[in-house]
Design a protein around this motif. Structure first.
Motif, PDB file in Angstrom:
ATOM      1  N   CYS A   1       2.094  -1.268  -2.482  1.00 37.50           N
ATOM      2  CA  CYS A   1       0.766  -1.536  -3.030  1.00 37.50           C
ATOM      3  C   CYS A   1       0.423  -3.001  -2.779  1.00 37.50           C
ATOM      4  O   CYS A   1       1.199  -3.897  -3.140  1.00 37.50           O
ATOM      5  CB  CYS A   1       0.723  -1.239  -4.527  1.00 37.50           C
ATOM      6  SG  CYS A   1       0.985   0.501  -4.927  1.00 37.50           S
TER       7      CYS A   1
ATOM      8  N   ARG B   1      -4.909  -0.566  -2.794  1.00 37.92           N
ATOM      9  CA  ARG B   1      -4.426   0.265  -1.697  1.00 37.92           C
ATOM     10  C   ARG B   1      -2.921   0.407  -1.781  1.00 37.92           C
ATOM     11  O   ARG B   1      -2.186  -0.574  -1.737  1.00 37.92           O
ATOM     12  CB  ARG B   1      -4.809  -0.351  -0.346  1.00 37.92           C
ATOM     13  CG  ARG B   1      -6.285  -0.265  -0.055  1.00 37.92           C
ATOM     14  CD  ARG B   1      -6.594  -0.239   1.428  1.00 37.92           C
ATOM     15  NE  ARG B   1      -5.652  -0.936   2.279  1.00 37.92           N
ATOM     16  CZ  ARG B   1      -5.433  -0.588   3.550  1.00 37.92           C
ATOM     17  NH1 ARG B   1      -6.058   0.452   4.060  1.00 37.92           N
ATOM     18  NH2 ARG B   1      -4.603  -1.288   4.299  1.00 37.92           N
ATOM     19  N   CYS B   2      -2.475   1.654  -1.922  1.00 43.17           N
ATOM     20  CA  CYS B   2      -1.049   1.957  -1.925  1.00 43.17           C
ATOM     21  C   CYS B   2      -0.774   2.904  -0.776  1.00 43.17           C
ATOM     22  O   CYS B   2      -1.271   4.043  -0.776  1.00 43.17           O
ATOM     23  CB  CYS B   2      -0.616   2.581  -3.249  1.00 43.17           C
ATOM     24  SG  CYS B   2      -0.732   1.453  -4.670  1.00 43.17           S
ATOM     25  N   LEU B   3      -0.001   2.446   0.205  1.00 48.33           N
ATOM     26  CA  LEU B   3       0.248   3.209   1.422  1.00 48.33           C
ATOM     27  C   LEU B   3       1.727   3.172   1.777  1.00 48.33           C
ATOM     28  O   LEU B   3       2.461   2.280   1.340  1.00 48.33           O
ATOM     29  CB  LEU B   3      -0.563   2.623   2.589  1.00 48.33           C
ATOM     30  CG  LEU B   3      -2.085   2.668   2.492  1.00 48.33           C
ATOM     31  CD1 LEU B   3      -2.693   1.831   3.617  1.00 48.33           C
ATOM     32  CD2 LEU B   3      -2.587   4.109   2.564  1.00 48.33           C
TER      33      LEU B   3
END
Length: 460
Positions: free
Chosen positions: A227, A233-235
């Motif tokens: 994150c 945004r957590c990818l």
């Protein structure tokens, strides 16, 4: 009292009591309270009903490690970032939703790449595994919490060729597990919540048993998630894993199992999309009698006998999860929702936890397919669900169907009339082998051209 205090002091100094404790140690759970600097307070974990301190030296996790994403061409930077992530998601082919995992305070990061998830035998992994001989680096062990320490389980798993161990909690919630008795182990140790673990175990035990003695095949990826500073945004930490999870199985085809079926070849295949809740569909070798829910929309208790059957439910009037609850309560084995449109979608549930009590598969078929299956139910046919083959080019998924849905709703068409027709012809050729897609495109194009004709007429 003095003896008890003395015992606690010894516990905090050496942690030797963790190795000898039985029920207390298997009930250990941790929540991190890490701060930066040398004055960081210790992590806390529970022994029975009492919270005790885990000195920071016993945690391999750094909750304040740099979380700046690496560039796509910086593979080494991505792997370094991945190794510092302390949580992530498990993605399994044909599984409705992702499963969150927490890394343990001990051990290393999860293995990268596609893995096969199997259960340890015995399930608590507190003694040498009877299925150890069949384990390879392609396997990840699923283990039930209890009986012995987390470190003991990790040591047993590490003696096999399996590449990681995932411990299923035996109470609600998820923890970063402590393991002072295995702190230096070079092995991946993680944990997942109780409900998701129970669903995995039920599906695994449902079979069929594979040639190497394992249960239902469960394949997928353990993906550490990063994150960014904003938290917006957590990818997946690596671009490779972002590509991996884009190719998961999300749907398949419905097969009618009956010699007397009136289905024509031109009406096949019948596509389905998996919901975002429930479980993996049964193996294609298992078939079911078909029942039409009464009431048809299944928004209340079912009035007919659907026990052990694939239940056809009409979309509308109440949430999908409510329908699933009613079908499940009545003993239905699979719920098949009939769309009111020619296209199909992956049904969702909000909030997510509401779907975790659904332990039957939930899929959607088109309006056309629903009508066919209703007719087949009256003729006594049976059906089976077959997941799309991994070896092929996966197309029964949201990536295929969402653009078709948008076209049906009048969105995504070219502006020029000439290009609208060109786009329609191209898509009809592309999807010519799929009746539901052809029906969606045909209706979408008719709506588009009729709308255009109507608006032109009104201007005259």
């Amino acid at each position: 009292v003095l003896a008890m205090l003395f015992a606690k002091v010894l516990f905090l100094l050496s942690f030797l009591s963790l190795i000898s404790l039985d029920k207390c140690t298997e009930d250990a759970s941790s929540t991190s309270t890490v701060q930066t600097g040398d004055d960081r307070p210790p992590s806390q974990f529970k022994v029975g009903d009492e919270w005790l301190a885990l000195p920071e030296v016993f945690s391999n996790l750094d909750f304040y490690a740099d979380n700046t994403p690496a560039n796509e061409d910086d593979v080494e930077g991505q792997l370094i970032l991945r190794s510092t992530r302390f949580w992530g998601r498990i993605y399994i082919d044909g599984w409705p939703q992702t499963i969150q995992f927490f890394r343990a305070h001990f051990g290393i990061e999860p293995p990268i790449g596609r893995k096969i998830f199997v259960f340890a035998e015995p399930r608590d992994a507190c003694s040498d595994l009877t299925n150890a001989a069949n384990l390879t680096s392609d396997h990840v062990l699923l283990v039930n919490r209890g009986t012995c320490t987390f470190g003991s389980k990790a040591k047993v798993a590490h003696k096999t060729n399996a590449s990681a161990i995932i411990i299923i909690n035996n109470e609600p919630g998820i923890d970063h597990l402590p393991g002072p008795d295995a702190h230096d182990i070079q092995y991946s140790v993680s944990s997942i919540p109780q409900l998701e673990g129970q669903l995995l175990e039920a599906t695994y035990d449902d079979g069929p048993v594979s040639v190497d003695g394992f249960g239902r095949r469960l394949e997928g990826f353990i993906v550490p998630v990063n994150c960014e500073n904003s938290g917006a945004r957590c990818l997946p930490a690596t671009y490779r894993e972002r590509r991996d999870i884009a190719g998961l199985v999300e749907g398949g085809t419905v097969h009618i199992v009956s010699e007397g079926s009136s289905l024509k070849a031109s009406e096949l295949p019948i596509e389905y999309l998996l919901a975002h809740f429930g479980t993996k569909v049964p193996h294609s070798s298992v078939d079911f009698n078909i029942a039409v829910a009464k009431p048809a929309e299944a928004c209340g208790p079912l009035e007919n006998n659907v026990r052990g059957k694939a239940v056809l439910v009409r979309r509308g009037s109440c949430p999908f999860v409510k329908k699933a609850e009613e079908v499940q309560a009545a003993g239905g084995r699979v719920m098949i929702v009939g769309s009111m449109n020619p296209y199909i979608v992956r049904m969702g549930v909000e909030p997510r936890w509401k779907g975790l009590n659904t332990f039957i598969p939930v899929v959607m078929v088109s309006k056309r397919a629903y009508s066919i299956l209703v007719a087949e139910s009256y003729s006594g046919s049976r059906l089976a669900l077959k997941e799309e083959e991994l070896a092929g080019n996966l197309t029964i998924n949201s990536a295929t169907w969402e653009p078709l849905e948008q076209l049906y709703k009048g969105e995504g068409w070219p502006r020029s009339d000439a290009y609208v027709k060109k786009r329609f012809d191209e898509l009809m050729i592309q999807h010519s082998a799929w009746p539901d897609r052809v029906a969606t495109l045909t209706e979408a194009y008719a709506k588009k051209t009729n709308v255009k004709a109507s608006s032109t007429k009104s201007e005259l």
